[in-house]
Design an enzyme around this catalytic site. Structure first.
Site, PDB file in Angstrom:
ATOM      1  CB  CYS A   1      -0.978   0.041   1.163  1.00 41.39           C
ATOM      2  SG  CYS A   1      -1.298  -1.517   1.970  1.00 41.39           S
TER       3      CYS A   1
ATOM      4  NE  ARG B   1       1.699  -9.123   5.192  1.00 40.06           N
ATOM      5  CZ  ARG B   1       0.413  -9.051   4.849  1.00 40.06           C
ATOM      6  NH1 ARG B   1      -0.442  -9.870   5.409  1.00 40.06           N
ATOM      7  NH2 ARG B   1       0.004  -8.165   3.964  1.00 40.06           N
TER       8      ARG B   1
ATOM      9  CD  GLN C   1      -0.694  -8.599  -0.067  1.00 41.97           C
ATOM     10  OE1 GLN C   1      -0.065  -7.551  -0.232  1.00 41.97           O
ATOM     11  NE2 GLN C   1      -1.602  -8.744   0.879  1.00 41.97           N
TER      12      GLN C   1
ATOM     13  CG  ASP D   1      -2.009  -5.249  -2.615  1.00 42.06           C
ATOM     14  OD1 ASP D   1      -3.225  -5.098  -2.404  1.00 42.06           O
ATOM     15  OD2 ASP D   1      -1.123  -4.958  -1.799  1.00 42.06           O
TER      16      ASP D   1
ATOM     17  CG  HIS E   1      -3.577  -0.029  -2.734  1.00 36.23           C
ATOM     18  ND1 HIS E   1      -2.511  -0.818  -3.054  1.00 36.23           N
ATOM     19  CD2 HIS E   1      -3.945  -0.356  -1.472  1.00 36.23           C
ATOM     20  CE1 HIS E   1      -2.221  -1.581  -2.011  1.00 36.23           C
ATOM     21  NE2 HIS E   1      -3.070  -1.328  -1.045  1.00 36.23           N
TER      22      HIS E   1
ATOM     23  CE  LYS F   1     -12.275  -7.840   7.427  1.00 34.72           C
ATOM     24  NZ  LYS F   1     -11.196  -8.767   7.662  1.00 34.72           N
TER      25      LYS F   1
ATOM     26  CG  HIS G   1      -6.074  -1.572   1.375  1.00 39.45           C
ATOM     27  ND1 HIS G   1      -4.728  -1.366   1.502  1.00 39.45           N
ATOM     28  CD2 HIS G   1      -6.653  -0.778   2.300  1.00 39.45           C
ATOM     29  CE1 HIS G   1      -4.507  -0.489   2.464  1.00 39.45           C
ATOM     30  NE2 HIS G   1      -5.658  -0.118   2.970  1.00 39.45           N
TER      31      HIS G   1
HETATM   32 ZN   LIG Z   1      -3.150  -2.273   0.697  1.00 40.39          ZN
END
Ligand SMILES: [Zn+2]
Ligand SMILES: [Zn+2]
Length: 646
Positions: A337, A366, A384, A386, A388, A472, A518
């Site tokens: 992000c 992580r 991911q 991912d 945004h 979410k 996200h």
């Molecule tokens: Zn994010």
């Protein structure tokens, strides 16, 4: 004695004496209700059936079969387990014994390890205690007295828990003559209420999950309301074992975890990499087609970035240690992000530029404790899918519709027919633990709700379960053997735009803060790969299969024709290989079958002469001879349609 009013779920009211128990009330309603009752909900709180009600209250009796009573039921079975262990193995110390998503466990501390035979004995003893219909009795103990008592019993771990968690007076439960445990409850009234359970396994477990602490033995089990549900679950477990992605990953040579490199780090081998590439290509193509911009960002950044984003503080435990370089301190990224935010922020944005949708297959790192990693499902490095989205309040509902529609397309494309969706909302601001204004929360929650309505998605609302920075929607898929897997998330964020001072120039010519969402649809590519592997039991549909067809010459004599066929398949864009080993053709077929190759093409004299192949499918067996062109045409159609048929 004073009178109190009890309101039942149907809205009816009853006047009773203060001190009446839920069980008394159940008895007064019907014998059947009293027999089936497991636990009561008084003013929204689950309590024991024999806990007296002292003032006006709402009351609901949860009976056998009510899914909301399952956790209490399973936790009660954990007590039953502990009571049986203390009977058979006196001197064993107790840890904790909670219900889990699929059953329960209890942690025990003793020098001797439990054996599989012990497990059988314990289970048999549990059934004896079940038949004895022992009551779960609650008593209240002052903290000081309890601490002294447990210290004398040598239950140091319990003392630690009581020190941490107990108020001035705490509740304890007994079961039979030997078992007593510090527990908040509630439980079912007596052991005969527990109808179906099974002990499953033993594993090492550290006190409080910390490897520096003492290691105990965790006994896992499960419990259901009926024998039938238990048997279905045990069958599912058996089936899951056969489909275990770690086992299939090795057998099919798809991926590995290398001791020399470290745990939780995944190596994709050529075949696994082929499947992964297709997954990634599909996702990138879809993103581009849906108006996302693809970006690439680095894997490390100065700690200053993580300080601005806040991860340096509240996410520190999940991040890898800091690296001192010449100019500053750096850290591996646990999330993409902040990087996408920096791209958004790199230039002045006008409302005409919005929505900005930045997408990346971003690898993040992580820190996970060594004990919790699991194949592809829980790892230390993963990628991911991912994205945004930065947009105006007017755009947000359409953006959410697009995200959720995209998520449903993912499910559909990979052959998942069922899903569950959950909307996690805030508490209305009562606790003060949530970031963002009521206007932001309302706008976001409404956008999520309306989007679900527009897509006709069934949704379960879970109040007060949102992240502190925004509401979410989670989409969970149901796999081929009925298991639920968390997959896609569409998550609002009110915090990061504020921390980074994000802006766009609105129509009024003034700077405004954009909304930020996200969203990840596969979640983690590694984990999604693992889910697919288990869902398909290793037999990837033709469009995903690492090898789509293998050509099998009957003898060396047929090799030139086999090579020619293989070349033609490859030229048509198919992933085809030639098995030219000096082995019997039946052996090669068996092996291709074990490797779950969709099509085996046997070629001998007849096929060479006629320009055909004898087609064998991994599911349907022999399909007769086909002209090479016809085979190519048929398989190409299946691939283009991403069909799960073959
Ligand atoms: Zn994010
Ligand atoms: Zn308990």
């Amino acid at each position: 004695m004073s009178e109190i009013t009890i309101t039942l779920p149907d809205g009816s009211r009853q006047s009773v004496q203060a001190g009446t128990t839920p069980l008394d009330l159940a008895r007064s309603i019907s014998r059947r209700l009293a027999d089936d009752a497991l636990v009561a909900r008084v003013n929204g709180q689950l309590v024991d059936l024999c806990q007296p009600i002292e003032s006006d209250a709402t009351l609901e009796i949860l009976t056998l079969g009510n899914p909301e009573a399952l956790e209490v039921y399973r936790h009660s079975t954990a007590h039953l387990l502990a009571a049986a262990v203390l009977d058979l193995f006196p001197g064993t110390r107790l840890g904790i014994g909670p219900a889990t998503e699929t059953g329960f466990f209890y942690d025990f501390y003793r020098d001797e390890p439990f054996t599989p035979e012990d497990l059988e004995k314990i289970e048999a003893r549990m059934w004896e205690l079940q038949r004895a219909d022992l009551p779960y009795e609650r008593k209240l103990t002052p903290k000081e007295e309890g601490l002294k008592k447990y210290a004398e019993m040598g239950e140091n771990l319990k003392c630690e828990l009581i020190e941490e968690k107990a108020g001035e007076v705490f509740s304890e439960y007994t079961l039979g003559p030997k078992f007593i445990d510090f527990c908040r409850g509630p439980h079912v009234p007596s052991t005969s209420k527990i109808k179906a359970f099974k002990l499953l396994s033993i594993a090492g477990a550290y006190w409080k999950g910390d490897e520096r602490n003492r290691q105990g033995q965790r006994i896992y089990g499960t419990a259901f309301f009926t024998r039938k549900e238990l048997e279905d679950y045990l069958r599912q477990l058996e089936e899951a074992k056969k489909r275990d992605h770690r086992k299939l990953g090795q057998e099919l040579d798809l991926f590995s975890i290398q001791e020399l490199a470290g745990p939780g780090l995944i190596f994709f081998h050529p075949k696994g990499a082929t499947v992964r590439r297709i997954l990634e290509d599909w996702m990138r193509d879809q993103c581009v087609a849906r108006g996302y911009s693809l970006v690439y960002t680095p894997h490390i950044a100065r700690s200053d970035l993580w300080k601005t984003s806040g991860h340096y503080g509240f996410y520190a435990e999940n991040m890898f240690k800091r690296m001192e370089l010449d100019d500053a301190e750096y850290q591996l990224k646990p999330m993409n992000c902040p990087f996408h935010i920096l791209i958004y922020q790199d230039r002045l944005r006008s409302y005409r530029d919005l929505p900005v949708r930045l997408s990346e297959l971003g690898t993040v790192y992580r820190y996970e404790r060594s004990g919790v990693m699991h194949g592809l499902m829980r790892v230390r490095g993963f990628t991911q899918d991912d994205a945004h989205i930065f947009c105006t309040p007017e755009q947000i509902e359409d953006e959410v519709v697009n995200c959720l529609g995209f998520a449903l397309d993912v499910l559909h494309t990979f052959g998942f027919e069922q899903y569950q969706a959950e909307l996690s909302t805030w508490d209305g601001g009562a606790s003060g633990k949530y970031d963002g204004t009521p206007e932001q929360w309302n706008l976001a929650e409404n956008a999520l709700k309306h989007a679900c309505e527009r897509l006709n998605m069934q949704i379960k609302v879970v109040p007060d379960e949102a992240a502190f920075y925004g509401p979410k929607i989670d989409v969970k898929l149901v796999d081929a053997i009925g298991r639920l897997w968390q997959l896609s998330t569409v998550q609002f964020d009110f915090t990061l735009p504020r921390r980074f001072n994000l802006e766009y120039i609105a129509e009024d010519g003034k700077p405004h803060q954009p909304l930020m969402v996200h969203r990840a649809l596969y979640g983690s590519v590694e984990r999604f790969f693992g889910i697919l592997l288990e869902h398909y039991a290793g037999a990837f549909p033709v469009w995903l299969a690492p090898v789509q067809a293998v050509v099998l010459p009957i003898t060396d004599r047929h090799l030139p024709y086999a090579q020619q066929v293989t070349r033609r398949l490859q030229e048509a864009g198919l992933r085809a290989t030639l098995d030219d080993r000096k082995e019997k053709v039946n052996f090669k077929i068996r092996e291709a079958q074990l490797q779950k190759v969709p099509y085996m093409l046997v070629v001998g004299d007849r096929e060479a002469e006629a320009g055909t192949v004898s087609v064998r499918n991994r599911k349907h067996g022999d399909q007769g001879a086909k002209a090479v062109d016809v085979f190519i045409q048929e398989i190409t159609q299946l691939i283009a349609a991403k069909s799960t048929a073959e």
